[in-house]
Design an enzyme around this catalytic site. Structure first.
Site, PDB file in Angstrom:
ATOM      1  N   HIS A 157      38.190  36.820 -15.807  1.00 37.66           N
ATOM      2  CA  HIS A 157      37.514  35.548 -15.565  1.00 37.66           C
ATOM      3  C   HIS A 157      36.649  35.205 -16.773  1.00 37.66           C
ATOM      4  O   HIS A 157      35.885  36.050 -17.264  1.00 37.66           O
ATOM      5  CB  HIS A 157      36.639  35.636 -14.311  1.00 37.66           C
ATOM      6  N   CYS A 199      40.370  31.409 -17.767  1.00 38.99           N
ATOM      7  CA  CYS A 199      39.991  29.999 -17.797  1.00 38.99           C
ATOM      8  C   CYS A 199      39.261  29.703 -19.113  1.00 38.99           C
ATOM      9  O   CYS A 199      38.504  30.532 -19.611  1.00 38.99           O
ATOM     10  CB  CYS A 199      39.092  29.664 -16.613  1.00 38.99           C
TER      11      CYS A 199
END
Length: 347
Positions: A157, A199
């Site tokens: 992440h 991301c």
């Protein structure tokens, strides 16, 4: 019919030479590389059951580089290692990267070098820069040199300019850039291929300033990197879109493949990834269209080939030193069973 060693061995050398030369002949379209060995640093920076897909991502890349020839001794694998034996795993000791469960990427030959809370920012930076304590075992060291090509793959992440580790800390893009610069200053690599699947992944290579680095990311700043599909039997997403299409490409690559890095950089168009794959080429000195994919995903081992027969039957004899024939025979004796000489004499 019996054929002697002297008869078949020269023939074997000639056949081996002809096969080897045709197998490793570098096509003219490729540029030569000065590297002598290949390494891989594969890192899953997340943990917890709902991040199952990140472990599947990194183990799938691990399986691919091993299949293409990079040995475990030159792969650093960093994962939380809490999925295969998680109580919620309906199939203990397995991790799959697709819903059809065709490949168990957590096979018997997986060698995890950093597991659990060892996957930290400090250990990652120390690994890259070589600033490890003297008692660190060899399996936890990145023993690269100025002839090493290194594949660095990160998944987890992230956000704009940072990558989370274990949901407790994060490494910034500037810290990562400085670590790579230390590697260059210390002559710890020849070329680096940097891949990140998170991301806003491209933000992690924007600060790079060291030479000979080719970088790609699964998403641009402001974009999310999305999962591919769910396995209803497991109940979680099991692989990310970008890595899914990377693996689909790598499954058709073999050690003598003529696929190029340009083909690899285009494996996941936006229609498939739903995010824009970022690429940074300005620090890389070679044309990616002329770089074979095996320069980073394969194994390079220097081999010397000769057409001259080698006689392996006659072993060279070592010259013996002139020994003094008049040896004095040593007197042998038994040691006392008890250390009586240490016992005080009261008499």
């Amino acid at each position: 019919m019996f054929i002697s060693m002297h008869t078949w061995f020269p023939i074997f050398i000639v056949i081996l030479n002809s096969l080897y030369c045709t197998a490793i002949e570098i096509p003219k379209k490729f540029q030569n590389s000065n590297h002598t060995n290949n390494w891989a640093v594969l890192v899953d920076t997340s943990r917890f059951w709902f991040n199952y897909r990140h472990v599947a991502n990194v183990l799938s890349i691990y399986r691919s580089v091993k299949r293409l020839g990079i040995p475990d001794s030159q792969i650093i694998l960093m994962i939380s290692d809490d999925m295969a034996c998680n109580p919620r795993n309906p199939r203990p000791a397995t991790i799959f990267n697709n819903a059809h469960e065709q490949i168990n990427v957590y096979g018997d030959d997986v060698e995890v070098d950093y597991r659990g809370y060892e996957v930290s920012v400090e250990n990652f930076v120390r690994l890259l820069t070589g600033r490890l304590s003297p008692d660190t075992p060899r399996s936890k060291r990145l023993l690269t040199d100025e002839g090493s090509n290194i594949l660095i793959y990160l998944t987890g992440h992230g956000g704009d300019g940072f990558l989370k580790f274990q949901d407790s800390e994060e490494v910034t893009s500037q810290e990562l850039a400085d670590a790579l610069e230390q590697m260059w200053q210390k002559r710890r690599y020849n070329e680096i291929f940097f891949i990140i699947d998170t991301c806003q992944a491209s933000s992690m290579y924007e600060k790079f300033y060291s030479p000979n680095i080719l970088a790609t990311a699964s998403s641009l700043v402001g974009e999310d990197s999305l999962s591919h599909h769910v396995d209803s039997a497991i109940g979680v997403y099991i692989i990310d879109r970008y890595t899914y299409y990377v693996l689909e490409f790598l499954e058709n690559v073999h050690p003598n493949s003529q696929r190029t890095m340009t083909e690899f950089l285009a494996v996941c168009p936006k229609s498939a990834c739903l995010s824009t794959v970022g690429v940074r080429r300005d620090l890389f000195n070679r044309d990616p269209s002329k770089v074979p994919i095996t320069d980073f995903f394969g194994s390079v081992r220097p081999v010397q080939v000769t057409t001259n027969p080698i006689n392996i039957l006659d072993t060279p004899q070592r010259k013996r030193k002139n020994e003094n024939k008049t040896k004095v025979q040593e007197k042998m004796g038994y040691l006392p069973q008890f250390p009586v000489h240490l016992v005080p004499n009261d008499k």
